[in-house]
Design an enzyme around this catalytic site. Sequence first.
Site, short mmCIF file in Angstrom:
data_model
loop_
_atom_site.label_atom_id
_atom_site.label_comp_id
_atom_site.label_asym_id
_atom_site.label_seq_id
_atom_site.Cartn_x
_atom_site.Cartn_y
_atom_site.Cartn_z
N HIS A 188 7.99 -5.26 18.76
CA HIS A 188 9.01 -4.40 18.15
C HIS A 188 8.41 -3.70 16.93
CE1 HIS A 188 12.67 -3.09 16.10
NE2 HIS A 188 12.35 -3.84 15.07
N TRP A 215 3.17 -8.58 13.63
CA TRP A 215 2.47 -7.28 13.58
C TRP A 215 1.33 -7.30 12.56
CZ3 TRP A 215 1.90 -3.27 9.92
CH2 TRP A 215 2.53 -3.47 8.68
N LYS A 249 12.83 9.98 -8.63
CA LYS A 249 13.23 10.71 -7.43
C LYS A 249 14.74 10.61 -7.19
CE LYS A 249 9.19 11.23 -4.70
NZ LYS A 249 9.57 12.60 -4.46
N SER A 286 14.31 15.92 0.04
CA SER A 286 14.18 16.90 -1.05
C SER A 286 14.40 18.32 -0.56
CB SER A 286 12.80 16.81 -1.69
OG SER A 286 12.56 15.53 -2.18
N ARG A 289 12.33 -15.87 8.59
CA ARG A 289 12.23 -14.80 9.57
C ARG A 289 11.42 -15.28 10.77
NH1 ARG A 289 7.71 -10.71 6.97
NH2 ARG A 289 8.09 -9.56 8.90
N SER A 295 -6.22 7.99 16.03
CA SER A 295 -5.26 9.08 16.17
C SER A 295 -4.67 9.48 14.81
CB SER A 295 -4.15 8.65 17.13
OG SER A 295 -3.05 9.50 17.01
N SER A 296 -4.29 8.47 14.01
CA SER A 296 -3.69 8.77 12.70
C SER A 296 -4.68 9.45 11.78
CB SER A 296 -3.22 7.49 12.01
OG SER A 296 -2.23 6.89 12.75
N HIS A 322 1.51 -8.38 -3.51
CA HIS A 322 2.90 -8.87 -3.61
C HIS A 322 3.44 -9.28 -2.24
CE1 HIS A 322 4.45 -4.44 -3.26
NE2 HIS A 322 4.44 -5.01 -2.07
N HIS A 323 2.70 -8.95 -1.19
CA HIS A 323 3.09 -9.42 0.15
C HIS A 323 2.65 -10.84 0.39
CE1 HIS A 323 4.33 -5.44 1.72
NE2 HIS A 323 3.43 -4.99 0.88
N ASP A 361 -0.99 28.42 12.92
CA ASP A 361 -1.08 27.17 13.68
C ASP A 361 -1.74 26.13 12.78
OD1 ASP A 361 -1.67 25.14 15.74
OD2 ASP A 361 -1.25 26.77 17.16
N HIS A 393 0.21 -2.00 2.39
CA HIS A 393 1.16 -1.46 1.43
C HIS A 393 1.17 0.06 1.39
CE1 HIS A 393 4.51 -1.98 -1.06
NE2 HIS A 393 4.08 -0.91 -1.69
N THR A 434 10.05 6.01 -8.42
CA THR A 434 11.09 6.03 -7.38
C THR A 434 12.43 6.36 -8.02
OG1 THR A 434 9.83 4.27 -6.33
CG2 THR A 434 11.94 4.79 -5.37
N TYR A 486 4.28 3.29 2.41
CA TYR A 486 4.55 4.57 1.75
C TYR A 486 4.23 5.74 2.66
CZ TYR A 486 5.61 1.86 -2.29
OH TYR A 486 6.20 0.97 -3.12
N GLU A 494 0.53 1.82 3.76
CA GLU A 494 1.15 2.15 5.05
C GLU A 494 2.67 2.30 4.93
OE1 GLU A 494 0.23 2.93 8.06
OE2 GLU A 494 2.09 2.59 9.18
#
Lengths: 279, 537
Positions: B80, B145, B334, B271, B453, B172-173, B305-306, B109, B256, B331, B260, B258
């Site tokens: 998932h 994951w 924003k 925005s 979890r 690809s990314s 922090h993870h 293009d 991390h 943040t 963002y 990622e």
Amino acid sequence: MLRKTGIPSALVATLALLGAAAPAHADWLLLNMPEGVTTMSGEIRSLHMNVLLWCTAIGVFVFGWMIVSLVKFRRSQGAVPDTTMVHSTKAEVIWTIIPVFILVIMAVPAARTLIKLEDASNSQLSIKVTGYQWKWQYEYLDEGVSFFSTLDRASDAARQLDSGVDPNSVPNYLLSVDNPLVVPVGRKVHVLLTSQDVIHSWWVPDFAIKKDAIPGVTNSVSFEVKADKPGTYRGQCAELCGRDHGFMPVVVEAKLPADYAAWLAEQKQAAAQNLTAAN
Amino acid sequence: MAHSEHADHAEHDHHGPAHGFIQRWVMATNHKDIGTMYLVFAGLMFLIGGAMALVIRAELWTPGLQFVDPQFFNSMTTMHALVMIFGGMMPAWTGLANWMIPMQVGAPDMALPRLNNFSFWILPFAFLMLLATLFVPGGAPAGGWTIYPPLVVQGGANFPMSMFAIHMMGISSILGAINVIVTIMNMRAPGMTLLRMPMFTWTWLITAYLLILVMPVLAGAVTMVITDHYFGTTFFSAAGGGDPVLYQHIFWFFGHPEVYILILPAFGVVSEIIPTFSRKPLFGYESMVYASASIGFLSFIVWAHHMFTVGMPLAGQMFFMLTTMMIAVPTGVKVFNWSTTMWKGSLTFEPPMLFAIAFLFLFTIGGFSGLMLAITPADFQYHDSYFVVAHFHYVLVPGALFAIIAAVYYWLPKWSGHMYNQTLAKWHFWLSAVFVNVLFFPQHFLGLAGMPRRIPDYATQFADWNAVSSIGAFGFGFAQLLFVWLIISCVRGGEKASDHVWEDTHGLEWELSSPAPYHSWTTPPSDAVILRGTTGH
């Protein structure tokens, strides 16, 4: 039109579904972090509550501000846009500085608690906890007592796919073991954590402790159950460790020092007998 | 004035799409065709990943195991996440970038059309391989994951397949990100200075830099896991002097930034939408740009922090706690700027605006729980509990996903030339907004009460809120079918959309006809057109 009829009916439908889902017994009130029973757990909970309250206060302010805009500045209410409002250095400085102050107010007590948590000095008892797929081993260092702790049989039978056993009929379903860890109250316990296979994590919510058990690494954490809080405390492995990750609970019995001493003596005797029998 | 550009497109009609499926789609080099393929692919992956989420929530409906084996459950949580992040979110954003960036910067293009084709066509093969693991002996990857060793090494036949698939997604990314950077840096129309660029283009530029900086780090981590498994290295194996914690540091140095990568383009979309439907320029455009850049920078110094529970030195825990808390500042800027944009506006509530407003509220809730998670001592309680699940789903579903939906509702008439059924879209909004909260809000309670979890079954005291969460999941999931139907019917026909589509749109994409011409800006827009576009900020 939708905004007049659609919202209430969607809400009503949801509420009706919620009502239908409610089982007879209810644990609806399990909403927050437990107060806990160790010397540090209350402090950690108050850090949590402190930040939660700050967030709530900021939320009331920010959401209030947005809601006022949504209500007051609707075109349908004849609002005319003020297109000259493009930026204001003053406002932007203010809403950078104020959050910094709030963060400092949050960080100071958090840092203090963190320093206290890391202090493992003056512990009176050391226990080595080893994670296995899918059980825990507890070794009382210096005492020669060691045993495994696995999910109890009743839970294990009920948790099989389509077991036909109602989990509600099993006492402490999935949170009960054959041999719980036993510790004395009012004594600082030093826990050394490691693993024999993959990474596990030892978590007892009432102790506000979670620490990973990692192969090849020895982690340490300490706790002291308050002297007036003997009892059985339950938690679970918190790091995904394979198929039966959900089925390796942590159960700790905190006993009065005298009861603990008696229990330990019994264990030592049993260990000695086993040794004799083996010879 | 816009019509002078249209005249050019008429002459170039023979440059329209190629005939034949192979020529048009397999050999595609047109940014719009490739963007469409990205979006369709992402939509398909959202449905597959969503179906997996429903398997999870069905099993968690009530205590006991009713439907699946615990191993398969773990495969579902793992797949998932991989499908949603790498197959849904990232391709959706790349698809939007493909469609919008050339139009927004005044280019015909993307800069590197063949690379663009390659970066898309890697994806179907990568995901074919990843999804094929569901059918190999031992089943799909089930180690989460985050693919932590040593657990991941226990995977059987799925291991090489999933690892190779992740490598392909990474390639690809990276290629997609290079294309975005080159396009923005080299293909802007004269007069489209960096600080005149629309926010979506800006946030994507920052995202693209994050991508080329961190995807190779993920590739490194995956490669080391592969060599540990097959070639006898011991980077992450204590038996040979390695360290499993090292893997986590490398992974989260990717992981991390990622997150963002998933949210920054959402900031860009919101925005753009909020000023349009407030009929007011974006408040504090430049500070929005700087705040996005600061968030991008901070994302590189908060990774651990993870992993507060792995046993870091006190100084390390302190550092990562404080840097993480600092993210709240840009943040906050924003959120305040968006709120101020609505203040003294003239608001209407078309579907894109509804989703953007929901984003504002619900992403902020995800931000609050993020701040709570930064508090290290409290994180010892939150970590790996359902509180974390609630947190990241709040930022990713009513956060990033709502922004993707808002973007589609905002630009779909420009793409297809037709307006969709707005009443039905509002139904889609209200169903989504209500059920997403029914789904994820109770998970905060579950986590705080002590539910870990990634477990297929749980103690009976967690039954009530799990049942509520499952109701929310099915409601939310089925509500998305409305979205699919709306998109399909809008592409196939409907009321003709005007060039500006909405009443108060600013930006170069709205200066093109609806549907947008096949080659966006064959002659660069004039200064006057560019200036008219930038009055949005």
